[in-house]
Design an enzyme around this catalytic site. Sequence first.
Site, PDB file in Angstrom:
ATOM      1  N   LYS A   1      -0.217 -17.500 -12.994  1.00 13.61           N
ATOM      2  CA  LYS A   1       0.844 -18.442 -12.639  1.00 13.61           C
ATOM      3  C   LYS A   1       0.838 -18.591 -11.123  1.00 13.61           C
ATOM      4  CE  LYS A   1       3.991 -17.763 -16.460  1.00 13.61           C
ATOM      5  NZ  LYS A   1       5.383 -17.559 -16.877  1.00 13.61           N
TER       6      LYS A   1
ATOM      7  N   PHE B   1       2.439 -26.724 -16.984  1.00 13.89           N
ATOM      8  CA  PHE B   1       2.866 -25.444 -17.541  1.00 13.89           C
ATOM      9  C   PHE B   1       1.906 -24.353 -17.095  1.00 13.89           C
ATOM     10  CE2 PHE B   1       4.534 -28.161 -21.140  1.00 13.89           C
ATOM     11  CZ  PHE B   1       5.857 -28.021 -20.765  1.00 13.89           C
TER      12      PHE B   1
ATOM     13  N   ARG C   1      -0.430 -23.084 -26.789  1.00 14.86           N
ATOM     14  CA  ARG C   1       0.457 -22.242 -27.612  1.00 14.86           C
ATOM     15  C   ARG C   1       1.490 -23.096 -28.335  1.00 14.86           C
ATOM     16  NH1 ARG C   1      -0.093 -18.730 -23.233  1.00 14.86           N
ATOM     17  NH2 ARG C   1       1.818 -19.389 -22.189  1.00 14.86           N
TER      18      ARG C   1
ATOM     19  N   GLY D   1      -9.081 -31.202  15.626  1.00 15.18           N
ATOM     20  CA  GLY D   1     -10.196 -32.127  15.849  1.00 15.18           C
ATOM     21  C   GLY D   1     -10.937 -31.797  17.127  1.00 15.18           C
ATOM     22  N   GLY D   2     -11.739 -32.734  17.588  1.00 12.51           N
ATOM     23  CA  GLY D   2     -12.557 -32.505  18.774  1.00 12.51           C
ATOM     24  C   GLY D   2     -11.800 -32.721  20.083  1.00 12.51           C
ATOM     25  N   GLN D   3     -10.553 -33.160  20.005  1.00 11.90           N
ATOM     26  CA  GLN D   3      -9.777 -33.441  21.212  1.00 11.90           C
ATOM     27  C   GLN D   3      -8.750 -32.331  21.400  1.00 11.90           C
ATOM     28  OE1 GLN D   3     -10.820 -36.081  22.763  1.00 11.90           O
ATOM     29  NE2 GLN D   3     -11.774 -37.319  21.159  1.00 11.90           N
TER      30      GLN D   3
ATOM     31  N   GLN E   1       7.877 -28.456  -8.837  1.00 15.89           N
ATOM     32  CA  GLN E   1       7.583 -29.445  -7.788  1.00 15.89           C
ATOM     33  C   GLN E   1       6.265 -30.197  -7.929  1.00 15.89           C
ATOM     34  OE1 GLN E   1       6.974 -29.760  -2.933  1.00 15.89           O
ATOM     35  NE2 GLN E   1       7.704 -27.848  -3.751  1.00 15.89           N
TER      36      GLN E   1
ATOM     37  N   TYR F   1       2.676 -20.435  -7.565  1.00 14.36           N
ATOM     38  CA  TYR F   1       3.660 -21.233  -6.832  1.00 14.36           C
ATOM     39  C   TYR F   1       3.081 -21.617  -5.462  1.00 14.36           C
ATOM     40  CZ  TYR F   1       7.317 -20.136 -10.222  1.00 14.36           C
ATOM     41  OH  TYR F   1       8.061 -20.049 -11.366  1.00 14.36           O
ATOM     42  N   GLU F   2       3.809 -22.499  -4.800  1.00 20.03           N
ATOM     43  CA  GLU F   2       3.383 -23.065  -3.518  1.00 20.03           C
ATOM     44  C   GLU F   2       2.672 -22.081  -2.578  1.00 20.03           C
ATOM     45  OE1 GLU F   2       3.705 -26.258  -2.079  1.00 20.03           O
ATOM     46  OE2 GLU F   2       2.623 -25.340  -0.422  1.00 20.03           O
TER      47      GLU F   2
ATOM     48  N   THR G   1      10.324 -28.493 -28.180  1.00 23.55           N
ATOM     49  CA  THR G   1       8.995 -28.756 -28.746  1.00 23.55           C
ATOM     50  C   THR G   1       8.425 -27.531 -29.452  1.00 23.55           C
ATOM     51  OG1 THR G   1       8.049 -28.208 -26.603  1.00 23.55           O
ATOM     52  CG2 THR G   1       8.416 -30.538 -27.073  1.00 23.55           C
TER      53      THR G   1
ATOM     54  N   ASP H   1       2.048 -27.607  -3.707  1.00 23.87           N
ATOM     55  CA  ASP H   1       2.745 -28.307  -4.791  1.00 23.87           C
ATOM     56  C   ASP H   1       2.639 -29.826  -4.657  1.00 23.87           C
ATOM     57  OD1 ASP H   1       3.604 -26.113  -6.195  1.00 23.87           O
ATOM     58  OD2 ASP H   1       5.526 -25.967  -5.182  1.00 23.87           O
TER      59      ASP H   1
HETATM   60  N1  COA Z   1      10.653 -27.060 -25.521  1.00 22.28           N
HETATM   61  C1  COA Z   1      10.315 -25.787 -25.830  1.00 22.28           C
HETATM   62  N2  COA Z   1       9.625 -24.982 -25.014  1.00 22.28           N
HETATM   63  C2  COA Z   1       9.289 -25.466 -23.810  1.00 22.28           C
HETATM   64  C3  COA Z   1       9.612 -26.775 -23.418  1.00 22.28           C
HETATM   65  C4  COA Z   1      10.329 -27.596 -24.336  1.00 22.28           C
HETATM   66  N3  COA Z   1      10.694 -28.839 -24.037  1.00 22.28           N
HETATM   67  N4  COA Z   1       9.138 -26.976 -22.160  1.00 22.28           N
HETATM   68  C5  COA Z   1       8.544 -25.831 -21.785  1.00 22.28           C
HETATM   69  N5  COA Z   1       8.624 -24.916 -22.769  1.00 22.28           N
HETATM   70  C6  COA Z   1       8.099 -23.555 -22.783  1.00 22.28           C
HETATM   71  C7  COA Z   1       6.607 -23.487 -22.587  1.00 22.28           C
HETATM   72  O1  COA Z   1       5.949 -23.827 -23.774  1.00 22.28           O
HETATM   73  C8  COA Z   1       6.433 -22.026 -22.185  1.00 22.28           C
HETATM   74  O2  COA Z   1       6.464 -21.213 -23.344  1.00 22.28           O
HETATM   75  P1  COA Z   1       5.410 -20.023 -23.623  1.00 22.28           P
HETATM   76  O3  COA Z   1       5.382 -19.183 -22.386  1.00 22.28           O
HETATM   77  O4  COA Z   1       6.014 -19.326 -24.779  1.00 22.28           O
HETATM   78  O5  COA Z   1       4.105 -20.604 -23.921  1.00 22.28           O
HETATM   79  C9  COA Z   1       7.731 -21.732 -21.434  1.00 22.28           C
HETATM   80  O6  COA Z   1       8.594 -22.851 -21.678  1.00 22.28           O
HETATM   81  C10 COA Z   1       7.633 -21.521 -19.953  1.00 22.28           C
HETATM   82  O7  COA Z   1       6.685 -22.370 -19.353  1.00 22.28           O
HETATM   83  P2  COA Z   1       5.909 -21.896 -18.048  1.00 22.28           P
HETATM   84  O8  COA Z   1       5.104 -23.010 -17.535  1.00 22.28           O
HETATM   85  O9  COA Z   1       5.200 -20.619 -18.326  1.00 22.28           O
HETATM   86  O10 COA Z   1       7.135 -21.646 -17.020  1.00 22.28           O
HETATM   87  P3  COA Z   1       7.374 -20.409 -16.043  1.00 22.28           P
HETATM   88  O11 COA Z   1       8.713 -20.667 -15.441  1.00 22.28           O
HETATM   89  O12 COA Z   1       7.197 -19.108 -16.689  1.00 22.28           O
HETATM   90  O13 COA Z   1       6.238 -20.574 -14.929  1.00 22.28           O
HETATM   91  C11 COA Z   1       5.049 -21.774 -13.220  1.00 22.28           C
HETATM   92  C12 COA Z   1       6.371 -21.542 -13.935  1.00 22.28           C
HETATM   93  C13 COA Z   1       5.229 -22.927 -12.240  1.00 22.28           C
HETATM   94  C14 COA Z   1       4.628 -20.514 -12.445  1.00 22.28           C
HETATM   95  C15 COA Z   1       3.940 -22.117 -14.243  1.00 22.28           C
HETATM   96  O14 COA Z   1       4.396 -23.189 -15.021  1.00 22.28           O
HETATM   97  C16 COA Z   1       2.598 -22.484 -13.621  1.00 22.28           C
HETATM   98  O15 COA Z   1       1.847 -21.625 -13.165  1.00 22.28           O
HETATM   99  N6  COA Z   1       2.256 -23.769 -13.630  1.00 22.28           N
HETATM  100  C17 COA Z   1       0.997 -24.265 -13.158  1.00 22.28           C
HETATM  101  C18 COA Z   1       0.915 -24.276 -11.660  1.00 22.28           C
HETATM  102  C19 COA Z   1       2.024 -25.037 -11.019  1.00 22.28           C
HETATM  103  O16 COA Z   1       2.245 -26.203 -11.249  1.00 22.28           O
HETATM  104  N7  COA Z   1       2.706 -24.340 -10.099  1.00 22.28           N
HETATM  105  C20 COA Z   1       3.617 -24.962  -9.173  1.00 22.28           C
HETATM  106  C21 COA Z   1       4.908 -25.274  -9.696  1.00 22.28           C
HETATM  107  S1  COA Z   1       5.757 -26.173  -8.464  1.00 22.28           S
END
Ligand code: COA
Length: 424
Positions: free
Chosen positions: A135, A96, A103, A246-248, A16, A137-138, A73, A167
């Site tokens: 890592k 990510f 990496r 706020g103040g109100q 998100q 989330y929201e 990638t 998010d």
């Molecule tokens: N091709 C190949 N690999 C890909 C890819 C592509 N097109 N796109 C993503 N990947 C890989 C990444 O390189 C990563 O690999 P690695 O762990 O081996 O380095 C893997 O996919 C997973 O990515 P990741 O971001 O770790 O996803 P996740 O599902 O494990 O974690 C989050 C999700 C949201 C917790 C994490 O991305 C995060 O903390 N993000 C930053 C904060 C954030 O935005 N949070 C809110 C999200 S709404």
Amino acid sequence: MKALEGVRILDFTHVQSGPTCTQLLAWFGADVIKVERPGVGDITRGQLRDLPDADSLYFTMLNHNKRSITLNTKTADGKKVLEALIKQCDVMVENFAPGALDRMGFTWERIQELNPAMIVASIKGFGPGPYQDCKVYENVAQCTGGAASTTGFRDGLPLVTGAQIGDSGTGLHLCLGIVTALYQRTRTGRGQKVSAAMQDGVLNLCRVKLRDQQRLAHGPLKEYSQYGEGIEFGDTVPRAGNDSGGGQPGRILKCKGWETDPNAYIYFITQAPVWEAICDVIGEPGWKTDPDYAKPDARLPRLEEIFARIEKWTQTLVKFEVMDILNARDIPCGPILSMKELAEDASLRATGTVVEVEHPVRGTYLSVGNPIKLSDSPTEVRRSPLLGEHTDEILREVLQFDDETIADLQKGGALGDLVKMAAE
Ligand code: COA
């Protein structure tokens, strides 16, 4: 033209926070190329699905006006395509987990080598510090950014809010950083890193609570209900229920029908300049001159009693009647609108804040359009892309790859199975 026409975004975002940011850039006219994993794509395509085999509303509502290319990638070929894209784009946006881009082999230094003008914008859960590798989330951001400790009622649990301040809020912050960096680049010619941490974004939105934390050192927070209830303050900002920030002083009050309708309520603000009008409307004209009620400071210890009296009046009318009566007298208020009421609101539809979007797989759905209106760059909301829908188009038009190169990439597996994905 659109405000960001000619700006090309390499959108490496998912879930998100990042997609909120790149969707705004797309609405302002940027060409947003969303890079997704072959066969899988953004995880939200399949999350909270309401229709079998159709991209979820979670995905479609955050990815309008973008193009999708599937690319692995982590393969040598996929990296080459990504390198070519980096050379053709102005901004890379990613959210990510910490270290994932490095990496993959795309450090800031490497990206700079490929394209020194590139702006690299990242969302992470935390900035540098003890939690930088986590890592997030929201709700983690809401809890660690100060929102949860200050939301809810004093005697209840900390609460998270439905507004996605971690998010979507951080996506907004990042978006502002990106357009600012683009503006600076017009003068320096250089790219730069733009970082927005979710904890920081939430704290920024909780600024008034850090204000109150410091005010506590100089006495009780008199506008908090707790003051009127005679309950002592501790050393940290307490949860303030529905008290105004706020103040109100303000509260949520019952309106006619509250017994059966969970949203038959109105937010009522006792703004000082309209106090006399409030007294007239609720039938307490004596409070205009009574020294216990006439001045804001005198009212602070009596807010419970005052709001109870106002509520006696609001309960006699439906929330929209209360709104009409109060607005006619410039008394600030806000009915509690349900999602159903918002979805059906004619004026939000008229301004494009609520839009109907056509999708080839899921049919028509409702979305929130661009809440930021530019008079010279109107937003047209176009449906989100199917997974890999524009892979071929991007390879040919943006990267100028020929048939042979594309066939080789397909054979090597860097793009995934295009035929299968088009049918998905
Ligand atoms: N091709 C190949 N690999 C890909 C890819 C592509 N097109 N796109 C993503 N990947 C890989 C990444 O390189 C990563 O690999 P690695 O762990 O081996 O380095 C893997 O996919 C997973 O990515 P990741 O971001 O770790 O996803 P996740 O599902 O494990 O974690 C989050 C999700 C949201 C917790 C994490 O991305 C995060 O903390 N993000 C930053 C904060 C954030 O935005 N949070 C809110 C999200 S709404």
